[in-house]
Design an enzyme around this catalytic site. Sequence first.
Site: not given
Length: 426
Positions: A12, A40
């Site tokens: 992340d 993503h």
Amino acid sequence: MVKAVVGANWGDEGKGKITDMLAQNADMIVRFQGGANAGHTIKNGYGKFALHTLPSGVFYGHTVNIIGNGVALDIPKLFAEIKSLTDRDVPKPNILVSDRAQIVMSYHVLFDQYEEERLGGKSFGSTKSGIAPFYSDKYAKIGFQVSELFAEELLEEKVQRVCETKNIMLEHLYHKPLLKPQDILQELHEYKAMVEPYVADVSSCLHEAIKNGKTILLEGQLGTLKDPDHGIYPMVTSSSTLAAYGAIGAGVPPYEIKQVITVCKAYSSAVGAGEFVSEIFGDEADELRRRGGDGGEFGATTGRPRRVGWFDCVASKYGCRMQGTTEVAFTVLDVLGYLDEIPVCTGYEIDGEVTTDFPTTAKLKHAKPVLQKLPGWKCDITGIREYSQLPENCRKYIEFVESQIGYPITMVSNGPGRDDIINREK
Ligand code: GDP
């Protein structure tokens, strides 16, 4: 020219955004590990998207987007994801799937769920996408490779064999319904029909592309600390998250990876369980979580609230070293603009001694963060495009982190959009 875009931390970090941005000047973008278990988030002219299996180059007409052999390929999820783009007016992307990629089967997802149920409170915090059972089967040599979909005699025999093994576990360990070979064979036939138009000898395509001077991006999922060897084992993922594995999971020579762009986030966040030394809690954490990322720190795949903490120089220095970093993209810096002072973790205190070396998990459990406070800049830095235009305290924060981790920060990301980037002259 092959470049890898990988994560220094727990995932992340904003790899999707950086990959989407770099894909503008790339020809091929390759996913080389992981599966649909993480995601993503990308914001561009078409809107905001969460990608799980597709490489982050799919928003450009000129790119070839490749699912490499190292990926856990969930075919229904791949197709749902393609549809989620075309439904929102993104032109149908150019996609190739490696004939050596292996397939996530419906029973992998079930086994993931059954195992988490069995472990109860001692679970690994799996996203239950079938990833661990998938990779276990791959290395136990009972996985299905895409190429095997096209060898019917072999397939039938293997399905029988796999069902025998799986059914022993289902009957005696999990007490769940057994697999029927004809159902599994039908599942594989359906996958064959879906994936056939995209199947290619990917390493050969990449070999040609390298010969012809094309630019190839290898896109990593998660980050160093989730690597099964070099991460916080056993709270790790099941495939290597390192740039070096890009050579294997895509099928390119290791010496062709000339650039390793390691994405490092300006504070820490992690989804799921595992050691996290600089973690913060309570109101302080709630505020960072709410302000974090783009609309809060919640998992792109699971929606789970992410754990948050201060920037960890120890973990990030190690994270960058293990990636073989040539340059760092420092992301989500804009989020920190609300703080008067910004704590940074500069060392770990373990049994009375301070270290800046990232230890193995057993030692990590005893580590306490050594924090240093840097002055905040107290303003919104989004929209700034020149490094020199950043507030002085903001530049000092970047330069402090750079000196602690020991790798050059060449890009600073100050917003989720494609253009929210400051290229720093070194
Ligand atoms: P990835 O898996 O490494 O691609 O990371 P994720 O997409 O899961 O999480 C990154 C989040 O931060 C996403 O919501 C991005 O849109 C967002 N993001 C990326 N870069 C920046 C940035 O510089 N500033 C802000 N505010 N958000 C960013």
